[in-house]
Design an enzyme around this catalytic site. Structure first.
Site: not given
Ligand code: NAP
Length: 286
Positions: A53, A97, A120
């Site tokens: 990422k 995460q 997200d």
């Protein structure tokens, strides 16, 4: 019939080039899009994903910073750190995460992220916005699947789409996105009786289960579009999807491979969301 391959890797590359162009335009206005990534603990897979990422971001001109914390970090400290990032105007996207260590309430942590920075798309406000058709961040994986359908010019209106899997991050938002494009949507899951009866009627099948060979050739209508979200290991330890690719590609009209399908698209859509977060922050009226 041999299915045409939907090349997620190539499409992701095109999207990344677009992101790079829009990022350059934002930078010219003095805005540097920035993604903050938080990882708690030392899960090896999470370490790989977060590294990707950061690299994906910097390669397209976004900036990204990974903050790593020990597995025994108190949940309250994590929430405090997220609140600081919420208040920091130079941070446009915040990603925590998953999975988090067991002593943390993941949903509570996600709900602490400002919906304006929820790249997200896992916040309930983001899920709600998708549900009612309001602007918000869409989860990257189903969003990437929609882009793949768009890339082949597929008209979903009136088509029967079957989503296998009902998770909050893939199956449910996928169903909402397909519905918004006027597909007739069926969501199947582990308690579905006679999965094959549904998939055989489907014009589009999205498999998001996490088990090999959930979808085999005898379950697919000739010409159907098959999108394989699954990530599993085959007997040789190599990455494979939920779909029996070799068999299904002889029946389907279009199919996504694993690797090289949904995975690269998921990564690309995170960049899109981060860029859009920065664009919205730089243009509050929109
Ligand atoms: P998840 O939370 O474990 O959900 C799996 C879903 O599959 C559940 O809804 C489950 O039903 C259903 N299911 C399980 N066995 C089934 C069966 N035999 N028949 C029909 N449905 C069944 O997983 P997820 O997070 O949605 O992820 C799904 C897969 O996609 C995983 O392999 C994951 O690694 C992969 N993934 C890939 C990407 C990517 O970028 N390529 C991104 C995200 C996820 P119940 O609800 O009844 O338990």
């Amino acid at each position: 019939m041999t299915a045409q391959i939907i090349d997620g890797k190539a499409l992701a590359q095109t999207i990344r080039a677009e992101v790079a162009g829009r990022t350059a335009a934002l930078k010219a206005r003095g805005i540097q899009p920035h993604l903050s990534i938080i990882m708690v603990g030392d899960d090896p897979a999470s370490a790989v994903y977060t590294k990707h990422k950061v690299n994906d971001s910097t390669e397209t001109g976004l900036s990204a910073k990974l903050e790593r914390y020990p597995a025994d970090m108190p949940e309250a400290d994590l929430l405090t750190r997220i609140e600081a990032l919420n208040a920091d105007a130079s941070v446009h996207g915040i990603l925590v995460q998953l999975p988090l260590p067991k002593h943390m309430d993941s949903q509570k942590v996600i709900e602490t992220i400002s919906p304006a920075k929820d790249v997200d798309g896992f916040h309930v406000a983001s899920a709600g916005a998708l549900m009612v058709g309001r602007p918000g961040f869409w989860p990257c994986t189903p969003h990437g699947c929609m882009k793949m359908l768009e890339s082949i010019g597929y008209d979903l209106r009136g088509k029967h789409a079957v989503v296998i899997g009902r998770s909050n991050i893939v199956g449910k938002p996928m169903a909402m996105m397909l519905l918004a494009k006027d597909a007739t949507v069926t969501v199947c899951h582990s308690r579905t009786r006679d999965l094959k009866a549904f998939t055989l009627d489907a014009d589009v099948i999205v498999a998001a289960v996490g088990k090999r060979n959930v979808l085999t050739a005898d379950m697919v209508k000739p010409g159907a579009v098959v999108i394989d979200v699954g990530m599993n290991q085959n007997d040789e330890g190599k990455l494979c999807g939920d779909v029996d690719f070799a068999g299904v590609k002889e029946v389907a009209g279009w199919i996504t491979p694993v690797p090289g399908g949904v995975g690269p698209m998921t990564r690309a859509m995170l960049l899109v969301n981060t860029l859009e977060a920065a664009e919205r922050a730089g243009n509050p009226a929109h």
